[in-house]
Design an enzyme around this catalytic site. Structure first.
Site, PDB file in Angstrom:
ATOM      1  N   GLY A  29       0.819  -1.206   0.000  1.00  0.00           N
ATOM      2  CA  GLY A  29       0.000   0.000   0.000  1.00  0.00           C
ATOM      3  C   GLY A  29       0.847   1.247   0.000  1.00  0.00           C
ATOM      4  O   GLY A  29       2.065   1.187  -0.170  1.00  0.00           O
ATOM      5  N   ASN A  30       0.191   2.374   0.170  1.00  0.00           N
ATOM      6  CA  ASN A  30       0.915   3.636   0.222  1.00  0.00           C
ATOM      7  C   ASN A  30       0.261   4.544   1.270  1.00  0.00           C
ATOM      8  O   ASN A  30      -0.756   4.194   1.845  1.00  0.00           O
ATOM      9  CB  ASN A  30       0.946   4.291  -1.171  1.00  0.00           C
ATOM     10  CG  ASN A  30      -0.436   4.618  -1.678  1.00  0.00           C
ATOM     11  OD1 ASN A  30      -1.146   5.437  -1.093  1.00  0.00           O
ATOM     12  ND2 ASN A  30      -0.853   3.965  -2.759  1.00  0.00           N
ATOM     13  N   ARG A  31       0.872   5.705   1.477  1.00  0.00           N
ATOM     14  CA  ARG A  31       0.462   6.568   2.584  1.00  0.00           C
ATOM     15  C   ARG A  31      -0.630   7.573   2.261  1.00  0.00           C
ATOM     16  O   ARG A  31      -0.873   8.486   3.037  1.00  0.00           O
ATOM     17  CB  ARG A  31       1.672   7.335   3.118  1.00  0.00           C
ATOM     18  CG  ARG A  31       2.726   6.455   3.736  1.00  0.00           C
ATOM     19  CD  ARG A  31       3.829   7.316   4.339  1.00  0.00           C
ATOM     20  NE  ARG A  31       4.955   6.523   4.794  1.00  0.00           N
ATOM     21  CZ  ARG A  31       4.967   5.840   5.931  1.00  0.00           C
ATOM     22  NH1 ARG A  31       3.907   5.857   6.724  1.00  0.00           N
ATOM     23  NH2 ARG A  31       6.027   5.141   6.265  1.00  0.00           N
ATOM     24  N   SER A  32      -1.279   7.438   1.135  1.00  0.00           N
ATOM     25  CA  SER A  32      -2.325   8.411   0.818  1.00  0.00           C
ATOM     26  C   SER A  32      -3.470   8.339   1.834  1.00  0.00           C
ATOM     27  O   SER A  32      -3.948   7.260   2.160  1.00  0.00           O
ATOM     28  CB  SER A  32      -2.884   8.141  -0.582  1.00  0.00           C
ATOM     29  OG  SER A  32      -3.969   8.997  -0.824  1.00  0.00           O
TER      30      SER A  32
END
Ligand code: C5P
Length: 231
Positions: A29-32
């Site tokens: 995943g990512n930090r958005s």
């Protein structure tokens, strides 16, 4: 200025971060946080638009008064955006889309096993959804405004706006909203500072403040572009 500059317009917005499964319990995943995309959806709604929100993973709730489609992966986001974009006057890609996904998804939980080699994850590229949306728009010959976002860092080889101008060209979108990302800036924060670049080549427009303030400026600019290009 009119009270509802986007009255009668349909605006499709993607928000949040995609999650790419490795197995039934794990993902890349990512930090958005989804905050900027949600602020855009609210601003477009308040400007009178019919809003379709394609929501990947978000840390904030979707706003009231917009149609929401929830997705997990980049491939799901692509399908949802392609179908929501049809018939939309404006398409905004504010989601953080994973550039890569695991090449293989295990149907069962990946286990650590003594005497066995540790697993290696290989990745394959996800499609560039923004670029595809532009290609579909151009092939259909419809009048639609396509807006991208970009998080850029400057380095020894060039500054942020140079990289962003190249990206605008490569992606083919009409407007590119550029974040200058520092170490602790932007992700999950309530404030943002952006520059809006246009393919038509007008002067870069700066905006900063809360993500809500930035969204209002971006939506105003979209309203101005729409009334200029497709009155
Ligand atoms: O290439 P980069 O990820 O910096 O571009 C950012 C813009 O492209 C954002 O608008 C993002 O939503 C979009 N994007 C996309 N598909 C990808 C990667 C990014 O639509 N696979």
């Amino acid at each position: 200025a009119p009270l509802f500059p986007l009255a009668g317009r349909t605006v499709t917005i993607s928000a949040g971060g995609t999650r790419e499964p490795l197995d039934p319990v794990r993902f890349l995943g990512n930090r958005s946080s989804g905050k900027q995309g949600v602020a855009l959806a609210e601003a477009a709604r308040d400007a009178g638009a019919t809003v379709r929100l394609v929501a990947a993973h978000m840390e904030v709730p979707a706003p009231a008064g917009v149609d929401v489609v929830s997705v997990e992966t980049a491939l799901q986001l692509r399908d949802a955006m392609l179908s929501a974009a049809a018939g939309s006057d404006v398409v905004i890609m504010a989601a953080a889309v994973a550039d890569f996904r695991p090449a293989d998804v295990s149907g069962t939980k990946i286990k650590k096993r003594d005497g066995h080699a540790d697993p290696v994850v290989s990745l394959v590229r996800n499609p560039d959804i923004l670029h595809e949306l532009v290609t579909v728009r151009d092939a259909g010959g419809t009048s639609q405004l396509v807006v991208g976002f970009a998080a850029e860092t400057g380095d020894a080889h060039g500054d942020v706006l140079e990289y962003a101008a190249e990206k605008l060209k490569r992606k083919g979108c009409d407007l590119l909203v550029v974040n200058h990302v520092g170490s602790d800036k932007v992700f999950g924060q309530d404030h943002n500072s952006v520059v809006i670049l246009s393919r038509a080549g007008s002067e870069p427009q700066s905006a900063s403040g809360t993500k809500h303030d930035v969204a209002a400026v971006v939506i105003d600019r979209i309203g101005a572009e729409l009334s200029r290009v497709f009155p």
